[in-house]
Design a protein around this motif. Sequence first.
Motif, short mmCIF file in Angstrom:
data_model
loop_
_atom_site.label_atom_id
_atom_site.label_comp_id
_atom_site.label_asym_id
_atom_site.label_seq_id
_atom_site.Cartn_x
_atom_site.Cartn_y
_atom_site.Cartn_z
N GLY A 94 -9.30 -0.97 11.98
CA GLY A 94 -8.90 0.02 10.99
C GLY A 94 -9.19 1.42 11.47
O GLY A 94 -9.82 1.61 12.51
N THR B 25 -3.28 11.14 4.22
CA THR B 25 -3.21 9.93 3.39
C THR B 25 -1.87 9.23 3.62
O THR B 25 -1.79 8.00 3.61
CB THR B 25 -3.40 10.30 1.91
N ARG C 158 -8.53 2.65 6.39
CA ARG C 158 -7.41 1.75 6.13
C ARG C 158 -7.57 0.55 7.06
O ARG C 158 -7.66 0.71 8.28
CB ARG C 158 -6.11 2.48 6.41
N VAL D 55 -8.34 5.57 -4.61
CA VAL D 55 -7.62 4.35 -4.26
C VAL D 55 -7.67 3.45 -5.48
O VAL D 55 -8.73 3.26 -6.06
CB VAL D 55 -8.31 3.63 -3.09
N LEU E 133 -2.66 4.87 -3.29
CA LEU E 133 -3.55 5.90 -2.76
C LEU E 133 -3.22 7.22 -3.40
O LEU E 133 -2.08 7.69 -3.31
CB LEU E 133 -3.39 6.02 -1.24
N ASN F 156 -1.99 -1.43 -3.63
CA ASN F 156 -2.95 -0.35 -3.42
C ASN F 156 -2.22 0.97 -3.58
O ASN F 156 -1.30 1.25 -2.82
CB ASN F 156 -3.55 -0.40 -2.01
N ASP G 83 -5.66 -3.03 2.73
CA ASP G 83 -6.63 -2.48 1.78
C ASP G 83 -7.36 -1.29 2.38
O ASP G 83 -7.38 -1.08 3.59
CB ASP G 83 -7.67 -3.54 1.40
N ILE G 84 -8.01 -0.56 1.48
CA ILE G 84 -8.83 0.59 1.89
C ILE G 84 -10.27 0.26 1.55
O ILE G 84 -10.54 -0.26 0.46
CB ILE G 84 -8.42 1.86 1.10
N ALA H 89 -1.66 6.48 6.03
CA ALA H 89 -2.39 5.24 5.74
C ALA H 89 -1.62 4.32 4.81
O ALA H 89 -2.13 3.29 4.41
CB ALA H 89 -3.75 5.57 5.13
N THR I 185 0.85 -1.19 0.00
CA THR I 185 0.00 0.00 0.00
C THR I 185 0.89 1.23 0.00
O THR I 185 1.65 1.44 0.94
CB THR I 185 -0.94 -0.03 1.22
#
Length: 526
Positions: free
Chosen positions: A295, A100, A316, A72, A85, A83, A360-361, A103, A13
């Motif tokens: 999260g 961001t 997140r 995303v 972002l 991922n 993952d988001i 995350a 990510t």
Amino acid sequence: MSDFTEEVRKRRTFAIISHPDAGKTTITEKVLLFGNALQSAGTVKGKKSGQHAKSDWMEMEKQRGISVTTSVMQFPYQDSLVNLLDTPGHADFSEDTYRTLTAVDSCLMVIDAAKGVEERTIKLMEVTRLRDTPILTFMNKLDRDVRDPVELMDEVEDVLNIACAPITWPIGMGKQFQGVYHLLRDEVILYQSGQGHRIQDSRVIKGLDNPELDEAIGTYAEELRGEIELVKGASHEFDLDAFLRGELTPVYFGTALGNFGVDHMLDGLVEWAPSPQTRELTQRPVEATEEKFSGFVFKIQANMDPKHRDRIAFLRIVSGRYQQGMKIHHVRIGKDVRISDALTFMAGDRERAEEAVAGDIIGLHNHGTIQLGDTFTEGEKDRFTGIPNFAPELFRRIQLRDPMKAKQLQKGLIQLSEEGAVQVFRPVRNNDLIVGAVGTLQFDVVVARLKNEYGVDAVYEPINVATARWITCEDPKKLEEFERRNQDNLALDGSDNLTYIAPTMVNLQLAQERYPDVAFHKTKER
Ligand code: G4P
């Protein structure tokens, strides 16, 4: 390894940090091309969302719909699931960008090789330092006349205080750009111009001493051999541990427009960048491979339809997995909520995944109950730390056109501040409402949203404020004395935290000198 653990370990990510125009959008397109998420590059965004005039507000609203889905992007690369972002390109939304960055587990820094290290990159790098995020570096635009690569790396080391380990090394530049030498693979990868819209089928020559090289690039070959010897002697070798500590960055050269070199960087990302990392609750660290879901929310974005006041909260996943229909615990309000329609983000085909795991988001529909920094768990009543607010740099007093609406104004501002759209300060001495922002566009967004969503007509007035700092003090007596003597400069923010409002930087400095036991914070944790 269980299937679940394996799924988590596959995740990478990351976000891209760069100065505007360095090539972030172009790289994003090429990255998606390699991830087979785009048929042909050039379709990520119509035009850059960069140059909005004030009157473009409605246009921005429209584009938000697009930006929710491109916020995303998930795509497979080799054996990993990546991922990416997105961070808003416009400097005025930098708070969003900063958050961001909390995350992700790694960042790609893109530098325009003709320009070198630029101001916004410096600022964003500072933010990544708060968590020692591992950084990969891409020196872009080698198809132009750029600066000497050694000089560029020196600049990164001096200005950003991070060691550089070249992984690839450019051969020529501009019209004479021949390709790169991959120091770890010991191979030359040749560049073909005019192949920007598809994956290049590059010719690869194994070994620096290979006579094929002389035949392919002529006199550049001998030059390259000498240069590489020097580079090996003078630069850092790649060191995985130093990279993971955020102390050393692998450096790649290429051209995003020509679609050359981006894949080398991606190879490094999936090989070296960390899989989802451990994060701290106030009481204990949470490992990504723990089975139970947890999260935190790092971004809230207004959705297309202002009438419904529906917003998307980006969460997140720190540990465990999300499954459609599951019940999770909203820690701040102490309630369980059922999540039946979270958004997941698969670039390319927009199908909603039914499941997402740590790293993952997911996007939660937010009808006003979710705030930035909120923690969700499978029952644990503890919250994640480390979602920062940044001291605003611009201030205005906000005034109502209709004085009867004072309550709505205050409510609207506090909600917008919880969402991170803006920050609000209420001086302890008077009834002013001071709005603080990191960029000017935020002011316009707030006035437009106050009108659309809260029915409040407000205008700004200039105010003599240079900066704000959040105040803490270990000694209650000293704090009390400080408060008593500084009433004129104190305010409460949207969450009732004590703030020092300084009319000038000199004033701030004097206050700091006068009260050495009081801490003046530039960032506030949510
Ligand atoms: P940003 O998101 O970081 O702001 O940058 P973006 O990708 O939009 O790129 C900024 C400009 O730099 C664009 O040109 C883009 O085409 C160009 N560019 C990106 N990578 C390279 C590269 O490797 N080589 C060269 N020569 N140019 C590159 P523009 O003219 O501003 O926009 P456009 O009209 O091409 O869209």
